[in-house]
Write a protein that holds these residues in place. Structure first.
Motif, PDB file in Angstrom:
ATOM      1  N   ALA A 160       0.837  -1.205   0.000  1.00  0.00           N
ATOM      2  CA  ALA A 160       0.000   0.000   0.000  1.00  0.00           C
ATOM      3  C   ALA A 160       0.870   1.253   0.000  1.00  0.00           C
ATOM      4  O   ALA A 160       0.573   2.231  -0.700  1.00  0.00           O
ATOM      5  N   TYR A 161       1.967   1.218   0.767  1.00  0.00           N
ATOM      6  CA  TYR A 161       2.904   2.347   0.789  1.00  0.00           C
ATOM      7  C   TYR A 161       3.574   2.508  -0.570  1.00  0.00           C
ATOM      8  O   TYR A 161       3.750   3.634  -1.063  1.00  0.00           O
ATOM      9  N   PHE A 162       3.933   1.374  -1.184  1.00  0.00           N
ATOM     10  CA  PHE A 162       4.547   1.401  -2.521  1.00  0.00           C
ATOM     11  C   PHE A 162       3.603   2.044  -3.538  1.00  0.00           C
ATOM     12  O   PHE A 162       4.018   2.873  -4.360  1.00  0.00           O
ATOM     13  N   LEU A 163       2.333   1.670  -3.478  1.00  0.00           N
ATOM     14  CA  LEU A 163       1.352   2.240  -4.408  1.00  0.00           C
ATOM     15  C   LEU A 163       1.195   3.743  -4.187  1.00  0.00           C
ATOM     16  O   LEU A 163       1.141   4.517  -5.150  1.00  0.00           O
ATOM     17  N   GLN A 164       1.101   4.144  -2.926  1.00  0.00           N
ATOM     18  CA  GLN A 164       0.937   5.565  -2.634  1.00  0.00           C
ATOM     19  C   GLN A 164       2.127   6.371  -3.129  1.00  0.00           C
ATOM     20  O   GLN A 164       1.961   7.449  -3.712  1.00  0.00           O
ATOM     21  N   ARG A 165       3.320   5.843  -2.916  1.00  0.00           N
ATOM     22  CA  ARG A 165       4.525   6.572  -3.313  1.00  0.00           C
ATOM     23  C   ARG A 165       4.663   6.667  -4.819  1.00  0.00           C
ATOM     24  O   ARG A 165       5.048   7.710  -5.349  1.00  0.00           O
ATOM     25  N   ASN A 166       4.316   5.599  -5.534  1.00  0.00           N
ATOM     26  CA  ASN A 166       4.557   5.565  -6.971  1.00  0.00           C
ATOM     27  C   ASN A 166       3.366   6.017  -7.810  1.00  0.00           C
ATOM     28  O   ASN A 166       3.545   6.381  -8.972  1.00  0.00           O
ATOM     29  N   MET A 167       2.164   5.974  -7.236  1.00  0.00           N
ATOM     30  CA  MET A 167       0.997   6.366  -8.017  1.00  0.00           C
ATOM     31  C   MET A 167       0.552   7.796  -7.715  1.00  0.00           C
ATOM     32  O   MET A 167      -0.034   8.466  -8.563  1.00  0.00           O
ATOM     33  N   GLN A 168       0.821   8.284  -6.519  1.00  0.00           N
ATOM     34  CA  GLN A 168       0.402   9.636  -6.157  1.00  0.00           C
ATOM     35  C   GLN A 168       1.553  10.629  -6.182  1.00  0.00           C
ATOM     36  O   GLN A 168       1.330  11.824  -6.390  1.00  0.00           O
ATOM     37  N   GLU A 169       2.769  10.161  -5.987  1.00  0.00           N
ATOM     38  CA  GLU A 169       3.902  11.076  -5.862  1.00  0.00           C
ATOM     39  C   GLU A 169       4.947  10.872  -6.946  1.00  0.00           C
ATOM     40  O   GLU A 169       6.041  11.410  -6.863  1.00  0.00           O
ATOM     41  N   SER A 170       4.615  10.139  -7.990  1.00  0.00           N
ATOM     42  CA  SER A 170       5.580   9.862  -9.055  1.00  0.00           C
ATOM     43  C   SER A 170       4.856   9.750 -10.389  1.00  0.00           C
ATOM     44  O   SER A 170       3.670   9.427 -10.447  1.00  0.00           O
ATOM     45  N   ASP A 171       5.591  10.027 -11.465  1.00  0.00           N
ATOM     46  CA  ASP A 171       5.035   9.913 -12.812  1.00  0.00           C
ATOM     47  C   ASP A 171       5.349   8.552 -13.436  1.00  0.00           C
ATOM     48  O   ASP A 171       5.045   8.331 -14.609  1.00  0.00           O
TER      49      ASP A 171
END
Length: 238
Positions: free
Chosen positions: A124-135
């Motif tokens: 869940a943390y991986f998804l948040q970091r890569n889907m909300q804070e990364s292109d």
């Protein structure tokens, strides 16, 4: 063994011929580019308003008239083929929407698997970091869509062109006529995508905005639609 019935799309010839057509019909193509520009700007600034959907109808009718003009199907604004063309266009939109939705939802699928709470928290943390804070996810999604675009858009789009000019709008027929050309269509998709992104980025780097980018993207869009018309001619009329 090579299938001798497969016609290979000559990309260089298509692009060169499209440029020649644009040059030879420059006044009309420039006028059409201006109309496309005006509609693009209007659509951008009317997004999420009641004006957006009527503008999309105008855009649909305009491109229908464009292909009828290219293939000299008079009258250029003719309601019956436009209505018939909504059958393949609806199929294209539905197919594309389903595939893209699946691609967007797919990263969340592991969250529903019977895994440990720690793994669930980490993912869940991986998804948040890569889907909300990364292109990164957007770039991967765009890459997958380009890879699938010969099946999702470019080959089915020829069925839409056929319907617009009063011929069969069968997607199955369009796929069969263009078989064996996946890599050619993929290269065409890459050329269209990269050239559009490059122009947009260069305008932003130069200090411009999206409205200025549309000044360059509008004639480019007309040019690539001429290319689609020539691709249709190559597979269906020659």
């Amino acid at each position: 063994m090579t299938d001798i019935s497969v016609k290979k799309m000559p990309i260089a010839g298509i692009l060169k011929g499209s440029f020649a057509y644009f040059q030879n019909n420059f006044p009309l193509m420039a006028l059409f580019s201006l109309v496309v520009y005006a509609l693009a700007v209007a659509a951008f600034y009317s997004w999420k308003t009641v004006l957006f959907l009527p503008l999309m109808v105008v855009v649909y009718v305009l491109w229908s008239a464009f292909f009828r003009f290219y293939f000299q199907r008079r009258p250029y604004f003719f309601l019956r083929p436009i209505m018939y063309s909504m059958v393949p266009s609806t199929k294209i939109v539905v197919l594309g929407t389903v595939i893209v939705t699946m691609l967007i939802v797919l990263p969340f699928a592991p969250l529903f698997l019977p895994v440990s709470p720690q793994w669930m928290d980490d993912y869940a943390y991986f998804l948040q970091r890569n889907m909300q804070e990364s292109d990164i996810v957007d770039a991967v999604l765009n890459l997958i869509v380009i890879i699938l675009s010969p099946f999702l858009f470019y080959r089915p789009a020829l069925a839409w062109v056929a319907a617009v000019i009063g011929r069969s709008g069968s997607l199955t027929f369009a796929w069969s006529k263009t078989k064996g050309n996946y890599w050619e269509f993929l290269l065409m998709a890459v050329i269209i995508d990269l050239s559009s992104v490059l122009i947009y980025k260069l305008v932003l780097i130069a200090g411009g905005n999206l409205a200025i980018a549309f000044l360059f993207l509008a004639p480019l869009t007309v040019y690539f639609n001429i290319a689609i018309a020539r691709i249709y001619s190559f597979f269906f009329l020659e």
